[in-house]
Design a protein around this motif. Structure first.
Motif, PDB file in Angstrom:
ATOM      1  N   ALA A 160      -1.692 -63.449  49.928  1.00 17.83           N
ATOM      2  CA  ALA A 160      -1.032 -64.696  50.320  1.00 17.83           C
ATOM      3  C   ALA A 160       0.229 -64.399  51.128  1.00 17.83           C
ATOM      4  CB  ALA A 160      -0.675 -65.507  49.076  1.00 17.83           C
ATOM      5  N   ILE A 161       0.665 -65.399  51.897  1.00 15.52           N
ATOM      6  CA  ILE A 161       1.909 -65.251  52.660  1.00 15.52           C
ATOM      7  C   ILE A 161       3.044 -64.938  51.685  1.00 15.52           C
ATOM      8  CG2 ILE A 161       3.624 -66.461  54.083  1.00 15.52           C
ATOM      9  CD1 ILE A 161       1.341 -68.107  55.257  1.00 15.52           C
ATOM     10  N   GLY A 162       3.805 -63.941  52.003  1.00 13.94           N
ATOM     11  CA  GLY A 162       4.895 -63.514  51.129  1.00 13.94           C
ATOM     12  C   GLY A 162       4.505 -62.275  50.365  1.00 13.94           C
ATOM     13  N   TYR A 163       3.465 -62.371  49.553  1.00  8.54           N
ATOM     14  CA  TYR A 163       3.023 -61.221  48.769  1.00  8.54           C
ATOM     15  C   TYR A 163       2.582 -60.070  49.672  1.00  8.54           C
ATOM     16  CZ  TYR A 163       3.112 -63.356  44.094  1.00  8.54           C
ATOM     17  OH  TYR A 163       3.504 -63.907  42.904  1.00  8.54           O
ATOM     18  N   ARG A 164       1.724 -60.370  50.645  1.00  5.81           N
ATOM     19  CA  ARG A 164       1.200 -59.272  51.469  1.00  5.81           C
ATOM     20  C   ARG A 164       2.307 -58.624  52.302  1.00  5.81           C
ATOM     21  NH1 ARG A 164      -1.275 -63.660  54.474  1.00  5.81           N
ATOM     22  NH2 ARG A 164      -0.473 -63.797  56.610  1.00  5.81           N
ATOM     23  N   HIS A 165       3.308 -59.387  52.683  1.00  4.87           N
ATOM     24  CA  HIS A 165       4.400 -58.834  53.480  1.00  4.87           C
ATOM     25  C   HIS A 165       5.302 -57.940  52.624  1.00  4.87           C
ATOM     26  CE1 HIS A 165       3.100 -62.615  55.401  1.00  4.87           C
ATOM     27  NE2 HIS A 165       3.322 -61.980  56.526  1.00  4.87           N
ATOM     28  N   VAL A 166       5.532 -58.360  51.387  1.00  7.27           N
ATOM     29  CA  VAL A 166       6.343 -57.541  50.484  1.00  7.27           C
ATOM     30  C   VAL A 166       5.589 -56.259  50.119  1.00  7.27           C
ATOM     31  CG1 VAL A 166       7.393 -57.426  48.191  1.00  7.27           C
ATOM     32  CG2 VAL A 166       7.667 -59.482  49.584  1.00  7.27           C
ATOM     33  N   ILE A 167       4.281 -56.366  49.937  1.00  2.68           N
ATOM     34  CA  ILE A 167       3.474 -55.165  49.664  1.00  2.68           C
ATOM     35  C   ILE A 167       3.618 -54.174  50.820  1.00  2.68           C
ATOM     36  CG2 ILE A 167       1.100 -54.298  49.495  1.00  2.68           C
ATOM     37  CD1 ILE A 167       0.471 -56.899  47.896  1.00  2.68           C
ATOM     38  N   ALA A 168       3.543 -54.684  52.055  1.00  2.00           N
ATOM     39  CA  ALA A 168       3.703 -53.811  53.229  1.00  2.00           C
ATOM     40  C   ALA A 168       5.093 -53.170  53.240  1.00  2.00           C
ATOM     41  CB  ALA A 168       3.470 -54.608  54.507  1.00  2.00           C
ATOM     42  N   TYR A 169       6.105 -53.929  52.825  1.00  2.58           N
ATOM     43  CA  TYR A 169       7.470 -53.383  52.726  1.00  2.58           C
ATOM     44  C   TYR A 169       7.531 -52.267  51.682  1.00  2.58           C
ATOM     45  CZ  TYR A 169      12.121 -53.116  50.617  1.00  2.58           C
ATOM     46  OH  TYR A 169      13.288 -52.658  50.055  1.00  2.58           O
ATOM     47  N   LEU A 170       6.927 -52.510  50.517  1.00  2.39           N
ATOM     48  CA  LEU A 170       6.943 -51.513  49.443  1.00  2.39           C
ATOM     49  C   LEU A 170       6.162 -50.257  49.828  1.00  2.39           C
ATOM     50  CD1 LEU A 170       6.433 -53.885  46.369  1.00  2.39           C
ATOM     51  CD2 LEU A 170       8.543 -52.702  47.036  1.00  2.39           C
ATOM     52  N   GLU A 171       5.180 -50.422  50.705  1.00  7.40           N
ATOM     53  CA  GLU A 171       4.394 -49.277  51.177  1.00  7.40           C
ATOM     54  C   GLU A 171       5.061 -48.563  52.351  1.00  7.40           C
ATOM     55  OE1 GLU A 171      -0.110 -50.870  49.955  1.00  7.40           O
ATOM     56  OE2 GLU A 171       0.616 -51.107  52.015  1.00  7.40           O
ATOM     57  N   GLY A 172       6.236 -49.053  52.758  1.00 11.14           N
ATOM     58  CA  GLY A 172       6.981 -48.404  53.833  1.00 11.14           C
ATOM     59  C   GLY A 172       6.539 -48.781  55.230  1.00 11.14           C
ATOM     60  N   LYS A 173       5.723 -49.842  55.347  1.00 10.58           N
ATOM     61  CA  LYS A 173       5.228 -50.244  56.667  1.00 10.58           C
ATOM     62  C   LYS A 173       6.223 -51.128  57.408  1.00 10.58           C
ATOM     63  CE  LYS A 173       0.410 -50.038  55.110  1.00 10.58           C
ATOM     64  NZ  LYS A 173      -0.805 -50.831  54.792  1.00 10.58           N
ATOM     65  N   HIS A 174       7.106 -51.805  56.663  1.00 12.67           N
ATOM     66  CA  HIS A 174       8.125 -52.667  57.264  1.00 12.67           C
ATOM     67  C   HIS A 174       9.463 -52.424  56.579  1.00 12.67           C
ATOM     68  CE1 HIS A 174       4.921 -54.844  59.186  1.00 12.67           C
ATOM     69  NE2 HIS A 174       4.496 -55.427  58.088  1.00 12.67           N
ATOM     70  N   THR A 175      10.531 -52.726  57.291  1.00 14.89           N
ATOM     71  CA  THR A 175      11.830 -52.806  56.636  1.00 14.89           C
ATOM     72  C   THR A 175      11.900 -54.154  55.914  1.00 14.89           C
ATOM     73  OG1 THR A 175      12.924 -53.896  58.501  1.00 14.89           O
ATOM     74  CG2 THR A 175      12.873 -51.474  58.512  1.00 14.89           C
ATOM     75  N   LEU A 176      12.919 -54.330  55.089  1.00 18.17           N
ATOM     76  CA  LEU A 176      13.071 -55.595  54.371  1.00 18.17           C
ATOM     77  C   LEU A 176      13.281 -56.750  55.351  1.00 18.17           C
ATOM     78  CD1 LEU A 176      13.202 -56.897  51.579  1.00 18.17           C
ATOM     79  CD2 LEU A 176      15.679 -56.553  51.610  1.00 18.17           C
ATOM     80  N   GLU A 177      14.084 -56.522  56.381  1.00 20.68           N
ATOM     81  CA  GLU A 177      14.342 -57.580  57.362  1.00 20.68           C
ATOM     82  C   GLU A 177      13.087 -57.918  58.156  1.00 20.68           C
ATOM     83  OE1 GLU A 177      17.001 -59.549  57.630  1.00 20.68           O
ATOM     84  OE2 GLU A 177      17.576 -58.483  55.795  1.00 20.68           O
ATOM     85  N   GLU A 178      12.278 -56.909  58.456  1.00 16.54           N
ATOM     86  CA  GLU A 178      11.009 -57.169  59.151  1.00 16.54           C
ATOM     87  C   GLU A 178      10.077 -57.996  58.276  1.00 16.54           C
ATOM     88  OE1 GLU A 178      10.671 -53.193  62.019  1.00 16.54           O
ATOM     89  OE2 GLU A 178       9.877 -53.151  59.970  1.00 16.54           O
TER      90      GLU A 178
END
Length: 210
Positions: free
Chosen positions: A145-163
């Motif tokens: 879902a929107i939000g969860y998948r983006h945070v997962i990508a952040y935790l996996e190092g694919k994005h910064t928190l701001e991204e």
């Protein structure tokens, strides 16, 4: 009274849905196994050959809808797009008053921006971390879902928190835009600003008195 939900849910409630074939568990397990072995993109390419129209609507990550679209074709010999066009939400089972609340776009987008910032302040990252530690798989539909998948990508190092924040805001705006487009296609919807409470009450009273 029904409050909330996407336009698709409301369409199904008001107009019903095409008579879909029952789930074939052996076929579903086979398709799930193919997705694990060859990847979701492989199934998406298969759907594209069967039903290009459905493949445009269904993303490779949406494994549930992807598999169901292939299932319907395998079980009926007709594409899910064919079934949906034939049904076309033509019959209306209920007499209903459809009220939709709206905000001017610039105000709506500002609310979205503030909401996303508040989600992070309220512990969105910690919530996702906890769910992952509890054993919930990132492949689950709920985790995409929107939000969860983006945070997962952040935790996996694919994005910064701001991204991650930027992408959640962007995708939420896009989702809101799609929902508004859906609602505008529906006949006989009455639009109100949230502040127009008296007008809304009056419309409901008149409808109930008919």
């Amino acid at each position: 009274m029904v409050v909330g939900g996407t336009m698709l849910y409301l369409k199904i409630l008001i107009h019903g849905i095409f008579p879909a074939p029952p789930v074939d568990m052996a076929l579903r397990q086979s398709l799930n196994q193919l997705a694990k072995e060859r990847g979701r993109e492989y199934l998406h390419q298969r759907l594209k050959k069967i039903d290009p129209e459905a493949a445009k609507r269904i993303k490779p990550r949406d494994i549930v809808r992807l598999i169901r679209a292939i299932e319907v074709y395998e079980l009926t010999g007709k594409t899910i797009s064919w079934h949906q066009k034939r049904h076309h939400f033509g019959k209306q089972d209920y007499d209903c008053l459809k009220i939709c609340l709206y905000r001017p776009r610039e105000i709506l987008y500002r609310h979205i921006e503030n909401r996303v910032e508040e989600m992070f302040k309220q512990g969105l990252v910690e919530e996702v971390e906890k769910l992952l530690k509890m054993g919930y798989k990132t492949s689950l539909k709920s985790m995409q879902a929107i939000g969860y998948r983006h945070v997962i990508a952040y935790l996996e190092g694919k994005h910064t928190l701001e991204e991650a924040k930027f992408l959640i805001k962007r995708d939420t705006r896009r989702y809101a835009k799609r929902q508004l487009s859906w609602f505008r296609q529906e006949k006989n919807i009455v639009w109100y600003l949230p502040e127009e409470k008296e007008r809304i009450k009056s419309a409901i009273s008149q409808f109930l008195e008919k």
